[in-house]
Design a protein around this motif. Sequence first.
Motif, PDB file in Angstrom:
ATOM      1  N   ASP A  75      -6.001 -14.176  -1.291  1.00 45.23           N
ATOM      2  CA  ASP A  75      -7.167 -14.916  -0.556  1.00 45.23           C
ATOM      3  C   ASP A  75      -8.421 -14.316  -1.409  1.00 45.23           C
ATOM      4  N   GLY A  76      -8.185 -13.612  -2.803  1.00 41.68           N
ATOM      5  CA  GLY A  76      -9.463 -13.421  -3.499  1.00 41.68           C
ATOM      6  C   GLY A  76      -9.865 -12.057  -2.950  1.00 41.68           C
ATOM      7  N   GLN A  77      -9.342 -11.197  -2.069  1.00 43.56           N
ATOM      8  CA  GLN A  77      -9.721 -10.130  -1.503  1.00 43.56           C
ATOM      9  C   GLN A  77      -9.284  -8.917  -2.345  1.00 43.56           C
ATOM     10  N   TYR A  78     -10.186  -7.555  -2.645  1.00 43.31           N
ATOM     11  CA  TYR A  78      -9.650  -6.395  -3.196  1.00 43.31           C
ATOM     12  C   TYR A  78      -9.731  -5.402  -2.214  1.00 43.31           C
ATOM     13  N   SER A  79      -8.360  -4.681  -2.479  1.00 43.95           N
ATOM     14  CA  SER A  79      -8.161  -3.425  -1.583  1.00 43.95           C
ATOM     15  C   SER A  79      -8.826  -2.384  -1.892  1.00 43.95           C
ATOM     16  N   LEU A  80      -9.264  -1.671  -0.601  1.00 46.80           N
ATOM     17  CA  LEU A  80     -10.475  -0.452  -0.829  1.00 46.80           C
ATOM     18  C   LEU A  80     -11.862  -0.949  -1.045  1.00 46.80           C
ATOM     19  N   TYR A  81     -12.013  -2.297  -1.108  1.00 47.49           N
ATOM     20  CA  TYR A  81     -13.463  -2.889  -1.241  1.00 47.49           C
ATOM     21  C   TYR A  81     -13.840  -3.770  -0.255  1.00 47.49           C
ATOM     22  N   THR A  82     -12.942  -5.125  -0.106  1.00 45.63           N
ATOM     23  CA  THR A  82     -13.302  -6.111   0.762  1.00 45.63           C
ATOM     24  C   THR A  82     -12.864  -5.495   2.369  1.00 45.63           C
ATOM     25  N   SER A  83     -14.133  -5.753   3.154  1.00 43.05           N
ATOM     26  CA  SER A  83     -13.844  -5.213   4.512  1.00 43.05           C
ATOM     27  C   SER A  83     -12.697  -5.309   5.282  1.00 43.05           C
ATOM     28  N   ALA A  84     -12.072  -6.557   5.012  1.00 43.05           N
ATOM     29  CA  ALA A  84     -10.902  -7.033   5.720  1.00 43.05           C
ATOM     30  C   ALA A  84      -9.697  -5.876   5.425  1.00 43.05           C
ATOM     31  N   ILE A  85      -9.752  -5.569   4.231  1.00 42.45           N
ATOM     32  CA  ILE A  85      -8.514  -4.712   3.649  1.00 42.45           C
ATOM     33  C   ILE A  85      -8.992  -3.555   2.891  1.00 42.45           C
ATOM     34  N   ILE A  86     -10.065  -2.911   3.636  1.00 41.86           N
ATOM     35  CA  ILE A  86     -10.877  -1.645   2.956  1.00 41.86           C
ATOM     36  C   ILE A  86      -9.960  -0.584   3.169  1.00 41.86           C
ATOM     37  N   ASP A  87      -8.973  -0.389   4.148  1.00 39.06           N
ATOM     38  CA  ASP A  87      -8.049   0.596   4.269  1.00 39.06           C
ATOM     39  C   ASP A  87      -6.758   0.589   3.629  1.00 39.06           C
ATOM     40  N   GLU A  88      -6.527  -0.683   2.692  1.00 43.02           N
ATOM     41  CA  GLU A  88      -5.439  -0.885   2.167  1.00 43.02           C
ATOM     42  C   GLU A  88      -5.762  -0.332   0.451  1.00 43.02           C
ATOM     43  N   ASN A  89      -4.481  -0.111  -0.082  1.00 37.52           N
ATOM     44  CA  ASN A  89      -4.598   0.012  -1.496  1.00 37.52           C
ATOM     45  C   ASN A  89      -3.488  -0.610  -2.348  1.00 37.52           C
ATOM     46  N   TYR A  90      -3.092  -1.674  -1.868  1.00 36.85           N
ATOM     47  CA  TYR A  90      -1.833  -2.508  -2.484  1.00 36.85           C
ATOM     48  C   TYR A  90      -2.489  -3.101  -3.886  1.00 36.85           C
ATOM     49  N   LEU A  91      -1.767  -3.813  -4.419  1.00 37.14           N
ATOM     50  CA  LEU A  91      -2.032  -4.277  -5.810  1.00 37.14           C
ATOM     51  C   LEU A  91      -2.603  -3.632  -6.772  1.00 37.14           C
ATOM     52  N   ARG A  92      -2.287  -2.442  -6.952  1.00 36.55           N
ATOM     53  CA  ARG A  92      -2.989  -1.327  -7.702  1.00 36.55           C
ATOM     54  C   ARG A  92      -1.820  -0.328  -8.298  1.00 36.55           C
ATOM     55  N   GLY A  93      -1.769  -0.076  -9.366  1.00 39.84           N
ATOM     56  CA  GLY A  93      -0.829   1.015  -9.871  1.00 39.84           C
ATOM     57  C   GLY A  93      -0.811   1.282 -11.463  1.00 39.84           C
ATOM     58  N   VAL A  94      -0.271   2.330 -11.744  1.00 35.74           N
ATOM     59  CA  VAL A  94      -0.134   2.998 -12.958  1.00 35.74           C
ATOM     60  C   VAL A  94       1.330   3.211 -13.569  1.00 35.74           C
TER      61      VAL A  94
ATOM     62  N   SER B 271       0.938  -1.058   0.016  1.00 39.40           N
ATOM     63  CA  SER B 271       0.074   0.050   0.096  1.00 39.40           C
ATOM     64  C   SER B 271       0.746   1.258   0.022  1.00 39.40           C
ATOM     65  N   PHE B 272       0.313   2.321  -0.499  1.00 44.07           N
ATOM     66  CA  PHE B 272       1.140   3.425  -0.325  1.00 44.07           C
ATOM     67  C   PHE B 272       0.335   4.585   0.340  1.00 44.07           C
ATOM     68  N   GLY B 273       0.979   5.869   0.577  1.00 44.94           N
ATOM     69  CA  GLY B 273       0.396   6.745   1.176  1.00 44.94           C
ATOM     70  C   GLY B 273       0.494   6.477   2.741  1.00 44.94           C
ATOM     71  N   THR B 274      -0.612   6.626   3.458  1.00 47.63           N
ATOM     72  CA  THR B 274      -0.445   6.564   5.006  1.00 47.63           C
ATOM     73  C   THR B 274      -0.350   4.925   5.274  1.00 47.63           C
ATOM     74  N   LYS B 275      -0.706   3.985   4.244  1.00 53.94           N
ATOM     75  CA  LYS B 275      -0.498   2.663   4.702  1.00 53.94           C
ATOM     76  C   LYS B 275       0.882   1.874   4.010  1.00 53.94           C
ATOM     77  N   THR B 276       1.347   1.071   4.799  1.00 52.73           N
ATOM     78  CA  THR B 276       2.608   0.610   4.275  1.00 52.73           C
ATOM     79  C   THR B 276       2.375  -1.156   4.017  1.00 52.73           C
ATOM     80  N   THR B 277       1.259  -1.634   4.182  1.00 56.56           N
ATOM     81  CA  THR B 277       1.160  -2.924   4.589  1.00 56.56           C
ATOM     82  C   THR B 277       1.644  -3.825   2.969  1.00 56.56           C
TER      83      THR B 277
END
Length: 273
Positions: free
Chosen positions: A142-161, A102-108
């Motif tokens: 685990d099939g979860q999407y950052s920013l959407y799935t409740s367990a990782i809704i505060d993460e934004n990893y696995l996304r980039g441009v 994740s980037f910004g305030t998160k580093t997971t």
Amino acid sequence: MEKLPKKLPKVFAQAPSPIDYPARRQALRWLGAGLLAPLLLEGCGGSVEIGTGSSSSTTSCSVVPSESSGSYPADGSNTNSTGSTINTLSESGIVRADIRSSFGTKTTTAAGIPLTVTITLVDTSCDVLSGYAIYLWHCDRDGQYSLYTSAIIDENYLRGVQATNSSGQVSFLTIFPGCTSSRMPHLCLEVYASTAKATSYANKLKTTQLAFPTSTLNEVYSTTYYASSAIHMASQSYSTDSAFSDGTSLQTLTMSGNATNGYTAAINLAISV
């Protein structure tokens, strides 16, 4: 139009290695990305030199099919469970090659088998497209999407441009995605005219999804870390998938590597411009 480099570009620890597939499954791809130039592309309206500007007017590369961006694009087109419109494209830090953390305030950092994905963007004349932006995203192991799935809704990893270079290429360092209960494993991407335009879904030129060879999926999901994916895969198939049931020949990644050391994937995608 610049010629492709004579040497394989260095991408992270290693660059993708080609694997031979039957020509009928390679209508769009050449074997690997960034190989010695010039290369011959077969099954795209004839045999032509790629990226040299010398292709004849009768030759063309098949346009990759358009697909849905799905439910988790985070490109400003929808909301998550909190009711907030999610647009990670507008955030500082989204332009990056390594999308595992994740980037910004998160580093997971997302856990999983390393995967390097090299995409080469071309037009319908098979000439490479430089300066375009590709936004790539996918689920975690685990099939979860950052920013959407409740367990990782505060993460934004696995996304980039990233912007395509003079060879029309981008390379992302990520992890191998898991398999959800409703879809075959895949990577999602959007193409934009430039990184300056890659700030909202309203500016996108193309949306598509990338598939994996079944043999690679079986290998990855036989590992302990992807146990849940193996269960989900048992009830999935490309023939019944909502995006890939009409075929995957222009969307299947060319793979090399193994579950121990990680994988490299490469594909050549043609769009109309």
